[in-house]
Design a protein around this motif. Structure first.
Motif, PDB file in Angstrom:
ATOM      1  N   LEU A 175       0.831  -1.212   0.000  1.00 50.18           N
ATOM      2  CA  LEU A 175       0.000   0.000   0.000  1.00 50.18           C
ATOM      3  C   LEU A 175       0.864   1.260   0.000  1.00 50.18           C
ATOM      4  O   LEU A 175       0.597   2.215  -0.741  1.00 50.18           O
ATOM      5  N   LEU A 176       1.931   1.259   0.791  1.00 49.40           N
ATOM      6  CA  LEU A 176       2.802   2.436   0.858  1.00 49.40           C
ATOM      7  C   LEU A 176       3.553   2.652  -0.453  1.00 49.40           C
ATOM      8  O   LEU A 176       3.735   3.798  -0.890  1.00 49.40           O
ATOM      9  N   TYR A 177       3.992   1.552  -1.084  1.00 48.68           N
ATOM     10  CA  TYR A 177       4.634   1.685  -2.399  1.00 48.68           C
ATOM     11  C   TYR A 177       3.640   2.269  -3.411  1.00 48.68           C
ATOM     12  O   TYR A 177       3.993   3.114  -4.235  1.00 48.68           O
ATOM     13  N   PHE A 178       2.402   1.802  -3.330  1.00 51.40           N
ATOM     14  CA  PHE A 178       1.378   2.302  -4.252  1.00 51.40           C
ATOM     15  C   PHE A 178       1.134   3.792  -4.023  1.00 51.40           C
ATOM     16  O   PHE A 178       1.055   4.575  -4.984  1.00 51.40           O
ATOM     17  N   VAL A 179       1.015   4.192  -2.766  1.00 51.84           N
ATOM     18  CA  VAL A 179       0.786   5.599  -2.430  1.00 51.84           C
ATOM     19  C   VAL A 179       1.946   6.465  -2.925  1.00 51.84           C
ATOM     20  O   VAL A 179       1.752   7.607  -3.360  1.00 51.84           O
ATOM     21  N   LEU A 180       3.152   5.903  -2.891  1.00 49.44           N
ATOM     22  CA  LEU A 180       4.332   6.645  -3.328  1.00 49.44           C
ATOM     23  C   LEU A 180       4.444   6.705  -4.853  1.00 49.44           C
ATOM     24  O   LEU A 180       4.784   7.745  -5.425  1.00 49.44           O
ATOM     25  N   CYS A 181       4.140   5.585  -5.511  1.00 49.98           N
ATOM     26  CA  CYS A 181       4.390   5.478  -6.954  1.00 49.98           C
ATOM     27  C   CYS A 181       3.217   5.945  -7.826  1.00 49.98           C
ATOM     28  O   CYS A 181       3.439   6.486  -8.924  1.00 49.98           O
ATOM     29  N   PHE A 182       1.995   5.732  -7.367  1.00 45.82           N
ATOM     30  CA  PHE A 182       0.844   6.037  -8.217  1.00 45.82           C
ATOM     31  C   PHE A 182       0.765   7.508  -8.620  1.00 45.82           C
ATOM     32  O   PHE A 182       0.540   7.802  -9.804  1.00 45.82           O
ATOM     33  N   PRO A 183       0.956   8.456  -7.703  1.00 40.74           N
ATOM     34  CA  PRO A 183       0.912   9.865  -8.137  1.00 40.74           C
ATOM     35  C   PRO A 183       1.981  10.195  -9.178  1.00 40.74           C
ATOM     36  O   PRO A 183       1.736  10.981 -10.091  1.00 40.74           O
ATOM     37  N   VAL A 184       3.173   9.588  -9.033  1.00 38.92           N
ATOM     38  CA  VAL A 184       4.250   9.828  -9.995  1.00 38.92           C
ATOM     39  C   VAL A 184       3.867   9.259 -11.360  1.00 38.92           C
ATOM     40  O   VAL A 184       4.057   9.906 -12.399  1.00 38.92           O
ATOM     41  N   SER A 185       3.311   8.031 -11.370  1.00 37.35           N
ATOM     42  CA  SER A 185       2.860   7.425 -12.628  1.00 37.35           C
ATOM     43  C   SER A 185       1.773   8.255 -13.289  1.00 37.35           C
ATOM     44  O   SER A 185       1.782   8.467 -14.505  1.00 37.35           O
ATOM     45  N   LEU A 186       0.834   8.724 -12.489  1.00 38.64           N
ATOM     46  CA  LEU A 186      -0.276   9.534 -13.018  1.00 38.64           C
ATOM     47  C   LEU A 186       0.245  10.844 -13.594  1.00 38.64           C
ATOM     48  O   LEU A 186      -0.175  11.283 -14.667  1.00 38.64           O
ATOM     49  N   TYR A 187       1.196  11.454 -12.900  1.00 33.80           N
ATOM     50  CA  TYR A 187       1.770  12.704 -13.364  1.00 33.80           C
ATOM     51  C   TYR A 187       2.518  12.497 -14.683  1.00 33.80           C
ATOM     52  O   TYR A 187       2.411  13.318 -15.609  1.00 33.80           O
ATOM     53  N   ALA A 188       3.260  11.383 -14.787  1.00 36.97           N
ATOM     54  CA  ALA A 188       3.995  11.084 -16.019  1.00 36.97           C
ATOM     55  C   ALA A 188       3.031  10.882 -17.190  1.00 36.97           C
ATOM     56  O   ALA A 188       3.286  11.355 -18.304  1.00 36.97           O
ATOM     57  N   LYS A 189       1.922  10.185 -16.949  1.00 36.73           N
ATOM     58  CA  LYS A 189       0.935   9.965 -18.018  1.00 36.73           C
ATOM     59  C   LYS A 189       0.297  11.283 -18.455  1.00 36.73           C
ATOM     60  O   LYS A 189       0.058  11.497 -19.648  1.00 36.73           O
ATOM     61  N   ASN A 190       0.019  12.154 -17.501  1.00 37.70           N
ATOM     62  CA  ASN A 190      -0.553  13.453 -17.850  1.00 37.70           C
ATOM     63  C   ASN A 190       0.422  14.285 -18.666  1.00 37.70           C
ATOM     64  O   ASN A 190       0.038  14.956 -19.632  1.00 37.70           O
TER      65      ASN A 190
END
Length: 217
Positions: A192-207
């Motif tokens: 869960l903590l890895y997801f919380v850390l990585c998901f915003p970065v992935s979303l930002y990269a896609k945007n």
């Protein structure tokens, strides 16, 4: 068996998460500096240096990060240098990151039409001036999205540093699991903590990638 509540588990994991973040930043910033230097050498240094940089890239891209961590931790010690897990992890991840970033950036520079080089050359600009004023401003716009996206791989790669004793999120999860005998709960929290850390970065990269494609269209 230690009596750990869910809050105790999360609190200890959050303390370890800061070292995951710090190690990721060291690897990403250090890898970016080394990668930029390698890119400049590859563009300017001639065929021999270009092949040497290409070999460097192939070496680090073609071998497991786990092996690189072991070599950094145990290999440097063969020269009589006392290497901590922190130092070995920082060195290995920085070199690993630099190999990927220099290749990402090389591809972005290569995507700039040759006419841009020729046009800037006809204005009697030096190589450095061509890069600074013409090529890099265009290449940077293309490179932002894949560069930010690669940060996710760096963050996840820090988990392998646990094998040489560096206490980051995964290592802390293993230690807490051994103390509580609750591996499912502990590693669910780690995930869960890895997801919380990585998901915003992935979303930002896609945007960023979507905006980049929109501008080029």
């Amino acid at each position: 068996m230690a009596d750990f509540s869910l809050w105790d588990i999360l609190r200890n994991l959050l303390l370890a998460l800061r070292w995951t973040v710090v190690l990721s930043l060291i690897a990403f910033i250090g890898g970016g500096i080394v990668g930029a230097l390698l890119l400049f050498l590859r563009l300017r240094g001639g065929k021999a240096i270009g092949r040497a940089v290409g070999l460097y890239v192939q070496l680090f891209q073609g071998t497991p990060l786990l092996m690189q961590l072991f070599l950094a931790y145990f290999g440097i010690a063969l020269f009589g240098v006392d290497v901590s897990a922190w130092t070995a992890a920082s060195v290995a991840l920085t070199l690993y990151t630099s190999a990927f970033l220099t290749e990402i950036w090389r591809g972005c520079v290569a995507s700039i039409p040759k006419g841009q080089w020729e046009a800037s050359g006809s204005l009697a600009l030096s190589f450095g001036e061509q890069l600074r004023h013409v090529i890099l401003p265009q290449a940077v716009k293309i490179a932002i999205a894949p560069t930010v996206g690669f940060l996710v791989q760096v963050i996840k790669g820090t988990a392998l540093a646990s094998v040489i004793g560096f206490v980051e999120l995964t290592k802390a999860g293993s230690m807490i699991s051994n103390a509580t005998f609750k591996p499912f709960v502990v590693f669910s929290c780690v995930a869960l903590l890895y997801f919380v850390l990585c998901f915003p970065v992935s979303l930002y990269a896609k945007n960023l990638e979507r905006k980049s494609h929109g501008r080029r269209a």
